[in-house]
Design an enzyme around this catalytic site. Structure first.
Site, PDB file in Angstrom:
ATOM      1  N   CYS A 133       0.762  -1.154   0.015  1.00  0.00           N
ATOM      2  CA  CYS A 133       0.121   0.084   0.056  1.00  0.00           C
ATOM      3  C   CYS A 133       0.908   1.349  -0.151  1.00  0.00           C
ATOM      4  O   CYS A 133       0.591   2.256  -0.516  1.00  0.00           O
ATOM      5  CB  CYS A 133      -0.802   0.019   1.119  1.00  0.00           C
ATOM      6  N   SER A 163      -5.167   0.667  10.284  1.00  0.00           N
ATOM      7  CA  SER A 163      -5.977  -0.359   9.311  1.00  0.00           C
ATOM      8  C   SER A 163      -4.970  -1.155   8.444  1.00  0.00           C
ATOM      9  O   SER A 163      -5.640  -2.128   7.869  1.00  0.00           O
ATOM     10  CB  SER A 163      -6.909   0.491   8.530  1.00  0.00           C
ATOM     11  N   LYS A 217      10.631  -3.697   1.407  1.00  0.00           N
ATOM     12  CA  LYS A 217       9.421  -3.783   0.250  1.00  0.00           C
ATOM     13  C   LYS A 217       9.436  -2.590  -0.865  1.00  0.00           C
ATOM     14  O   LYS A 217       9.417  -2.760  -1.688  1.00  0.00           O
ATOM     15  CB  LYS A 217       8.174  -4.166   0.808  1.00  0.00           C
ATOM     16  N   HIS A 246      -2.903   6.485   4.889  1.00  0.00           N
ATOM     17  CA  HIS A 246      -1.439   6.392   5.123  1.00  0.00           C
ATOM     18  C   HIS A 246      -1.064   7.941   4.622  1.00  0.00           C
ATOM     19  O   HIS A 246      -1.323   8.562   3.471  1.00  0.00           O
ATOM     20  CB  HIS A 246      -0.709   5.434   4.170  1.00  0.00           C
ATOM     21  N   ASN A 319      -5.217   3.700   2.318  1.00  0.00           N
ATOM     22  CA  ASN A 319      -4.542   2.338   2.017  1.00  0.00           C
ATOM     23  C   ASN A 319      -5.378   1.311   1.890  1.00  0.00           C
ATOM     24  O   ASN A 319      -4.896   0.217   1.334  1.00  0.00           O
ATOM     25  CB  ASN A 319      -3.417   2.318   3.432  1.00  0.00           C
TER      26      ASN A 319
END
Length: 340
Positions: A133, A163, A217, A246, A319
């Protein structure tokens, strides 16, 4: 979108992202012929709504994908590793939201506003990976800059909502906030420290190099999506006491010079981006404003005065939607229109 309709399955349908995938399929009027909702045995028989109909949740098994054309997976990496190959074997194309397949060289990692052409590579394993995300909302506004003047280096700090961890984390923030405001002790179950009224510079496990898995990532996924392994990327990912949305502080060093005004003009025309940049009137991207929409909000655009070719920006996005469910459904739309 073609008039052809498709048999669709949602694996992990009862989770937050799975539920949002269902909503996105409805909102975007994806050409669904039939739909199946799959989850663990704990959710068997639970009813979920789709286009006004009540659909019973089925247990996810190795034979769940016979006759299914497209499966949207949001059931965790282990589940994806186990079941996605069975789906592909039955002729179903999997769009997977976990990290299980993202760096597999035979699996395309796709953000539709950036590299829609990569969808064509699904034939390798019958799987398309949905990026992290935080990576998605970063590369959407950075791609136009990379095309225009080249990106040499990215320094990103993320401020990620609970979340992103799931429903248990949402419940924990809610519980801890109430407890603290009522002068009560609270315990930590989801995170190693209290998240209410706090910031945790710790998302996913720590690796030998001192970075977290989440941070790496972002490094590897950004290079794969932008198709440029020369880009330097360094990240610090932080969990903050926000329920949804986010935010990211991004510093970009470009190869060729570009002014803040030119960046602003470029992003105003970029797909999937909304420029929200009027600081004199206290207007800039807020997580609370990004929640519930699919656009990536970009503001605080300014030149980095410490280097010759530097740009700073602040980015916010939902997100669960663009960071997960919407991106997956957008991939499915490309797949349906161009390849199936």
């Amino acid at each position: 979108m073609s008039e052809k309709k498709f048999n669709v399955a949602v694996a992990g349908a009862t989770g937050a992202v799975g539920n949002q995938m269902i909503t996105c399929l409805e909102e975007r009027k994806f050409p669904v012929k039939s739909i199946r909702f799959l989850a663990s045995s704990r959710s068997f028989g639970q009813k979920l709504d789709y286009m006004g109909d009540s659909v019973a949740v089925e247990e996810l098994t190795e034979s769940s994908f016979k006759g299914v054309d497209i499966a949207l997976f949001s059931a965790g990496g282990g589940t994806s590793e186990r079941f996605a190959p069975f789906a592909a074997k039955d002729g179903c194309v999997v769009i997977d939201n976990s990290s299980a397949w993202r760096m597999d060289p035979e699996v395309p990692l796709v953000v539709p506003e950036v590299n829609p052409h990569a969808v064509a590579q699904y034939t390798g394993k019958g799987i398309i990976a949905n990026p992290n995300c935080s990576t998605i909302q970063m590369v959407v506004p950075l791609y136009p800059l990379h095309k225009k003047c080249g990106i040499k280096r990215i320094v990103v700090s993320t401020y990620q909502a609970v979340s992103g961890t799931g429903k248990k984390a949402i419940d924990e923030l809610n519980y801890q906030t109430r407890a603290i405001l009522n002068f009560k002790d609270c315990e930590n179950k989801v995170y190693p420290h209290t998240i209410a009224f706090n910031c945790l510079p710790h998302i996913d496990v720590f690796l030998e190099n001192g970075y977290t898995k989440e941070e790496m990532k972002m490094v590897f996924e950004t290079r794969k999506i932008l198709e440029d392994d020369t880009i330097g990327v360094t990240a610090t990912t932080v969990r903050v006491p926000v329920f949804l949305g986010h935010s990211e502080s991004i510093n970009i060093e470009t190869i060729e010079h570009i002014s803040a005004d030119q960046v602003r003009s470029l992003l105003e025309k970029a797909p999937g981006v909304k420029v929200v940049d009027d600081p004199e009137n206290n207007i800039y991207p807020l997580a609370i404003d990004a929640a519930g929409q699919d656009l990536t909000l970009v503001g605080r655009i300014r030149e980095d005065e410490s280097i010759a070719n530097g740009i700073n920006m602040w980015v916010a996005a939902d997100n669960i939607r663009k960071g997960a469910a919407t991106n997956a459904v957008q991939i499915a739309e490309i797949l349906a229109k161009e390849y199936l």
